[in-house]
Design a protein around this motif. Structure first.
Motif, mmCIF file in Angstrom:
data_model
loop_
_atom_site.group_PDB
_atom_site.id
_atom_site.type_symbol
_atom_site.label_atom_id
_atom_site.label_comp_id
_atom_site.label_asym_id
_atom_site.label_seq_id
_atom_site.Cartn_x
_atom_site.Cartn_y
_atom_site.Cartn_z
ATOM 1 N N ARG A 112 0.860 -1.183 0.000
ATOM 2 C CA ARG A 112 0.000 0.000 0.000
ATOM 3 C C ARG A 112 0.894 1.232 0.000
ATOM 4 N N GLU A 114 1.419 4.181 1.333
ATOM 5 C CA GLU A 114 1.042 5.017 2.461
ATOM 6 C C GLU A 114 2.265 5.808 2.918
ATOM 7 N N ARG A 120 3.906 1.182 10.051
ATOM 8 C CA ARG A 120 3.190 1.441 8.790
ATOM 9 C C ARG A 120 4.201 1.523 7.657
HETATM 10 MG MG MG Z 1 -4.983 1.700 6.404
#
Ligand code: MG
Ligand code: ATP
Length: 433
Positions: A112, A114, A120
């Protein structure tokens, strides 16, 4: 020349870290086996349309976070941002759902785009479970119990399970109207992202990470008030099932899942030991997805847990205990050798030790050709309990020298001269005795 770096958000897992990953994977595998859940592996690359249809265009994942490109045959491809859509696609494609309920798990990297921060990343790893073809509230309970027990068994501290019901699609339609009206009335106090979501994906506003929006939402209508009698009853049975298993939970009426296909039970498991990225595991029921992807109507429930966040927790726990850095990485035996014959015998003995039937040893051979002192220094650093010394003289006599590296007496205290046959006959237990 300037050395190249990995891409932002794409992280190398170095040998100091991989034992944590292996432990999580092994524990998960064991828990799944005990719960009769089978592994499925799907490709990392899928048609973009799978995620557009399966996750929903209005989600952050599909709208902003996907790694998509055209391949050389002009197909629109995407690196999978999550596992559920792929598992469901595979189950439909291979007729698994027609064969009866499926209890599946998967693991591996997801992608992803991000903003990278602790917990993350752009390439991250999930372990996930999917029960396809189960409608009974007990299947929600069992799915949650498997995740809970796994995290507890791994020794994760400060766990809490938050639970909500998103109701049926009719419930959500009714609620959506109420919520949109309320959000419109408070539009000017919402953060810009949330303002935009009023039209694209209003339920996601509940999930906003903006603290002021979260405060404001305390006054918003809740899903619980919009549930039909039937949805309410179903949710009650899930809660009773968890209580019967003594799995503690708290109700969170603002818990929604980021992905569009969830209904009824939604849950998250968080840890108080993580900062902003506190959710370790999230999941819930997605009864509409299989049909949405072209399969027969099939109720389903599942979850995914983020391995990076789990590894952060295990790292913290280990540091708190002041334990040694590399659990289980040390060999049993470190082989030090000198001279043409000694080195040749070292290779043969190491190989025989590694492949001894029943009682193999983990053996590291020093391949440096350095002096014995240097090799012994490395032997001590390796964490091995024993060094095996072989020179041309030992090779000629068919002997070896066994030297304890740690423990009482200290290094080099009590070398033993053994015949090679005697040495090979020593079991690991005898060696360690
Ligand atoms: Mg998320
Ligand atoms: P978040 O709100 O933290 O973005 P999410 O709702 O996008 O999570 P899911 O799609 O439900 O997350 O994925 C399940 C789990 O996977 C999350 O709870 C988290 O532990 C992990 N996860 C999700 N995105 C990432 C990421 N970019 N890096 C590391 N772990 C992630």
């Amino acid at each position: 020349m300037k050395p190249l770096q990995s891409l932002r958000g794409m992280v190398d897992l170095l040998p100091g870290q991989t034992p944590f990953w292996q432990r999580i994977e092994a524990t998960a595998r064991d828990h799944f086996r005990r719960a009769a859940v089978e592994e499925i592996r799907t490709p990392l690359l899928e048609l973009t349309e799978l995620f557009a249809r399966g996750i929903g265009e209005a989600t952050d994942v599909v709208g902003k976070e996907m790694y998509s490109f055209e391949d050389r045959g002009d197909r629109h491809c995407t690196l999978r941002p999550e596992g559920t859509a792929s598992v469901v696609r595979a189950a439909i494609q291979h007729g698994l759902v027609a064969q009866g309920p499926q209890r599946l798990w998967y693991g591996g990297p997801m992608f992803r785009y991000e903003r990278p921060q602790a917990g993350r990343q752009r390439q991250f790893h999930q372990i996930g479970l999917e029960f396809l073809g189960h409608a009974d509230p007990r299947s929600d309970v069992e799915a949650i119990a498997i995740a809970w027990d796994l995290l507890v068994d791994l020794g994760v501290d400060g766990l809490s399970l938050e639970l909500n019901s998103l109701g049926s699609s009719d419930d959500r339609l009714r609620y959506r109207a109420d919520l949109v009206a309320w959000l419109e009335a408070h539009r000017e106090r919402l953060d810009p992202d949330s303002q935009q979501r009023i039209t694209t994906n209003p339920l996601r506003v509940l999930d906003s990470k903006n603290p002021e929006t979260q405060d404001l939402l305390a006054g918003a209508p809740t899903l619980a008030e919009a549930l039909s009698g039937e949805s309410h009853e179903r949710f009650l049975r899930v809660r009773q099932g968890l209580e019967a298993l003594a799995i503690p939970f708290t109700l969170n009426p603002r818990l929604v899942r980021g992905l569009d296909y969830y209904g009824h039970t939604a849950f998250e498991i968080t840890s108080s030991q993580l900062g902003a990225q506190a959710t370790v595991c999230g999941g819930g029921r997605y009864d509409g997805l299989v049909e949405q992807l072209g399969g027969p109507p099939t109720p389903a429930v599942g979850w995914a847990l983020g391995m990076e966040r789990l590894v952060l927790l295990l790292n913290q726990a280990q540091q708190a205990q002041g334990a040694e850095q590399r659990p289980g990485a040390a060999p049993d035996l470190y082989v030090v050798s000198r001279g043409v014959q000694g080195e040749a015998h070292a290779m043969v003995l190491a190989r025989r030790c590694r492949h001894r039937p029943g009682d193999p040893l983990a053996v590291q051979v020093d391949l440096s050709g350095a002096g014995v002192d240097k090799q012994l220094k490395r032997a001590r650093r390796s964490g091995a309990r024993w060094a095996l010394l072989l020179g041309d003289e030992e090779a000629a006599n068919g002997t070896v020298r066994l030297m304890p590296l740690h423990g009482e007496g200290g290094a080099g205290s009590a070398d033993r001269l053994l015949s090679q046959a005697e040495f090979l006959a020593l079991s690991l237990d005898q060696l360690n005795a």
